[in-house]
Design a protein around this motif. Sequence first.
Motif, PDB file in Angstrom:
ATOM      1  N   GLN A   1      16.092  -8.405  -9.366  1.00 29.67           N
ATOM      2  CA  GLN A   1      14.799  -7.570  -9.460  1.00 29.67           C
ATOM      3  C   GLN A   1      14.590  -6.507  -8.818  1.00 29.67           C
ATOM      4  O   GLN A   1      15.872  -6.190  -7.611  1.00 29.67           O
ATOM      5  N   VAL A   2      13.684  -5.835  -8.665  1.00 29.97           N
ATOM      6  CA  VAL A   2      14.292  -4.664  -8.550  1.00 29.97           C
ATOM      7  C   VAL A   2      12.366  -3.577  -8.249  1.00 29.97           C
ATOM      8  O   VAL A   2      11.947  -4.231  -8.999  1.00 29.97           O
ATOM      9  N   GLU A   3      12.094  -2.825  -7.458  1.00 30.35           N
ATOM     10  CA  GLU A   3      10.967  -1.852  -7.198  1.00 30.35           C
ATOM     11  C   GLU A   3      11.303  -0.338  -6.858  1.00 30.35           C
ATOM     12  O   GLU A   3      12.181  -0.392  -6.711  1.00 30.35           O
ATOM     13  N   GLN A   4      10.904   0.778  -8.299  1.00 34.19           N
ATOM     14  CA  GLN A   4      11.587   1.971  -7.571  1.00 34.19           C
ATOM     15  C   GLN A   4      10.281   2.855  -7.714  1.00 34.19           C
ATOM     16  O   GLN A   4       9.251   2.494  -8.642  1.00 34.19           O
ATOM     17  N   CYS A   5       9.813   3.073  -7.065  1.00 37.88           N
ATOM     18  CA  CYS A   5       8.795   4.348  -6.603  1.00 37.88           C
ATOM     19  C   CYS A   5       8.549   5.474  -6.442  1.00 37.88           C
ATOM     20  O   CYS A   5      10.110   5.535  -5.422  1.00 37.88           O
ATOM     21  N   ILE A   6       8.209   6.214  -6.492  1.00 39.08           N
ATOM     22  CA  ILE A   6       8.158   7.649  -6.044  1.00 39.08           C
ATOM     23  C   ILE A   6       6.453   7.989  -5.916  1.00 39.08           C
ATOM     24  O   ILE A   6       5.783   8.115  -6.402  1.00 39.08           O
ATOM     25  N   THR A   7       7.179   8.871  -4.810  1.00 36.85           N
ATOM     26  CA  THR A   7       5.919   9.469  -4.225  1.00 36.85           C
ATOM     27  C   THR A   7       5.631  11.090  -3.789  1.00 36.85           C
ATOM     28  O   THR A   7       7.319  11.855  -3.979  1.00 36.85           O
ATOM     29  N   SER A   8       4.976  11.830  -4.873  1.00 41.43           N
ATOM     30  CA  SER A   8       5.086  12.900  -5.741  1.00 41.43           C
ATOM     31  C   SER A   8       3.829  13.897  -5.443  1.00 41.43           C
ATOM     32  O   SER A   8       2.759  13.211  -4.840  1.00 41.43           O
ATOM     33  N   LEU A   9       4.075  14.970  -5.699  1.00 38.97           N
ATOM     34  CA  LEU A   9       2.891  16.019  -6.316  1.00 38.97           C
ATOM     35  C   LEU A   9       4.005  16.681  -7.084  1.00 38.97           C
ATOM     36  O   LEU A   9       4.284  17.475  -7.512  1.00 38.97           O
TER      37      LEU A   9
ATOM     38  N   LEU B   1       0.452  -0.904  -0.215  1.00 36.42           N
ATOM     39  CA  LEU B   1      -0.231   0.142   0.081  1.00 36.42           C
ATOM     40  C   LEU B   1       0.357   0.915   0.181  1.00 36.42           C
ATOM     41  O   LEU B   1       1.580   1.559   1.176  1.00 36.42           O
ATOM     42  N   LEU B   2       0.407   2.064  -0.739  1.00 37.82           N
ATOM     43  CA  LEU B   2       0.877   3.712  -0.739  1.00 37.82           C
ATOM     44  C   LEU B   2       0.468   4.582  -0.940  1.00 37.82           C
ATOM     45  O   LEU B   2      -0.970   4.330  -0.982  1.00 37.82           O
ATOM     46  N   MET B   3       1.276   5.519  -1.400  1.00 39.51           N
ATOM     47  CA  MET B   3       0.298   7.039  -1.792  1.00 39.51           C
ATOM     48  C   MET B   3       1.587   8.455  -1.465  1.00 39.51           C
ATOM     49  O   MET B   3       2.813   8.140  -1.607  1.00 39.51           O
ATOM     50  N   PRO B   4       0.619   9.263  -2.001  1.00 41.45           N
ATOM     51  CA  PRO B   4       1.697  10.213  -2.453  1.00 41.45           C
ATOM     52  C   PRO B   4       1.835  11.338  -1.238  1.00 41.45           C
ATOM     53  O   PRO B   4       1.465  10.686  -0.018  1.00 41.45           O
ATOM     54  N   GLU B   5       2.986  11.899  -2.002  1.00 43.93           N
ATOM     55  CA  GLU B   5       3.519  12.468  -1.115  1.00 43.93           C
ATOM     56  C   GLU B   5       2.525  13.704  -0.676  1.00 43.93           C
ATOM     57  O   GLU B   5       1.542  14.459  -1.085  1.00 43.93           O
TER      58      GLU B   5
ATOM     59  N   LEU C   1       4.496   5.790  -9.940  1.00 45.26           N
ATOM     60  CA  LEU C   1       4.778   6.846  -9.732  1.00 45.26           C
ATOM     61  C   LEU C   1       3.040   6.979  -8.867  1.00 45.26           C
ATOM     62  O   LEU C   1       2.086   6.713  -8.880  1.00 45.26           O
ATOM     63  N   CYS C   2       3.278   7.288  -7.570  1.00 50.07           N
ATOM     64  CA  CYS C   2       2.288   7.623  -6.936  1.00 50.07           C
ATOM     65  C   CYS C   2       2.566   9.101  -6.538  1.00 50.07           C
ATOM     66  O   CYS C   2       3.128   9.712  -5.618  1.00 50.07           O
ATOM     67  N   ASP C   3       1.374  10.113  -7.684  1.00 50.58           N
ATOM     68  CA  ASP C   3       1.451  11.221  -7.118  1.00 50.58           C
ATOM     69  C   ASP C   3      -0.160  11.802  -7.393  1.00 50.58           C
ATOM     70  O   ASP C   3      -1.105  11.431  -8.008  1.00 50.58           O
ATOM     71  N   ALA C   4      -0.612  12.821  -6.219  1.00 51.41           N
ATOM     72  CA  ALA C   4      -1.921  13.019  -6.421  1.00 51.41           C
ATOM     73  C   ALA C   4      -2.181  14.021  -7.615  1.00 51.41           C
ATOM     74  O   ALA C   4      -3.428  13.861  -7.879  1.00 51.41           O
ATOM     75  N   ILE C   5      -1.712  14.370  -8.741  1.00 54.65           N
ATOM     76  CA  ILE C   5      -1.453  15.398  -9.498  1.00 54.65           C
ATOM     77  C   ILE C   5      -1.971  13.755 -10.857  1.00 54.65           C
ATOM     78  O   ILE C   5      -3.319  14.028 -11.252  1.00 54.65           O
TER      79      ILE C   5
END
Length: 349
Positions: A261-269, A88-92, A285-289
């Motif tokens: 194996q690799v995972e890259q996650c970006i939490t951002s606005l 479970l992830l979420m934006p900045e 990409l976890c981005d509110a926009i």
Amino acid sequence: MTNGIFNKLRKKTAESNQLIKIQDMILYESANEDFLNVPNTLTRKSLPHFINELFLMLSEQHLANNYQKDSMGEYVIKENRENYVTRLLMPEFTLYTKDPLTLDEFHDLVKNIEKMAKTLKPNAHLLLSTLAVVDANGKLLDTAIYVEGGKSPILHIYTKNMADPNDVNYANEDAEDGIKEHRFELFSQQRVDNNPMGHSDFVAGLAGGSISHESVFEVSLLGGASYIQALDICSDHALGHSKALFKRRLENDFTELVPYQVEQCITSLGMIKIAESKLVEEPLLCDAIFLNIDQGDTGSEELVRKPAISDKYAVKVYPERDARTFTPELEALVEEHNIEVGKKFGLPR
């Protein structure tokens, strides 16, 4: 090297690179509020309860995916699901409260989060992003916590490496001149001009202890598989922070093999994926926009549901997929690195 040690290393390498499956859940605000001008309606008092609800939602999904009850009514892992991750992830700024947390409040919150994490089954992961914390120097830290659940949980706590002048801020009532409209200074290891200070895992010697920027780490799963997890908070992705840290590890640390194996996650606005900063072809990409951005091969049938927390929030639940692999550039460097490590331990190519 004895045959026993050689066989153990070979077995460990095979286990580490077993196929990993990931199911992502992305929390977002269903009502498009103005994050930049109005910090979240969460309060410092309600924040722990809200986070606990997130843990419960993650646990429910993870148990449904990967566990079943035995004859005694106890949850046991389903056959061949030992290397399946529910995340479970979420934006900045999602967890920014009306007022920022003090360091003492943050430390207490971390203790509570550790207790919550112990209620999760292994392979359930949660990115808490991000929390507003005022350090002992009066600077505002944009801080995330990546949680690996289980009886012995692991919490990775790290702070945004380079703040953006437009990041969420608060009126600083403790400003020396007493002017309430004055804002906190946003913490940055990097300067925003063209003379960056370089990439560091942490900044030491600050009042109140060190501040971690370690956004790349290895995750081990219940079935023995492992992968590299890279996390970028918004402008850190543009800066290539995680990629720089990972490449430095490849160049300087030849004590252990690196999983493929690799995972890259970006939490951002308001951040887009930057080609030069990618460890994988399709970072998450976890981005509110950019809520509807293509996440790669996650499938087109994602489920959108309202969580029990509040009608204000919804969750996108994506289909399970294979864990990512490195970009061709980094894959070649990982291969070179592992060959050098293998030479030290007598492993064949």
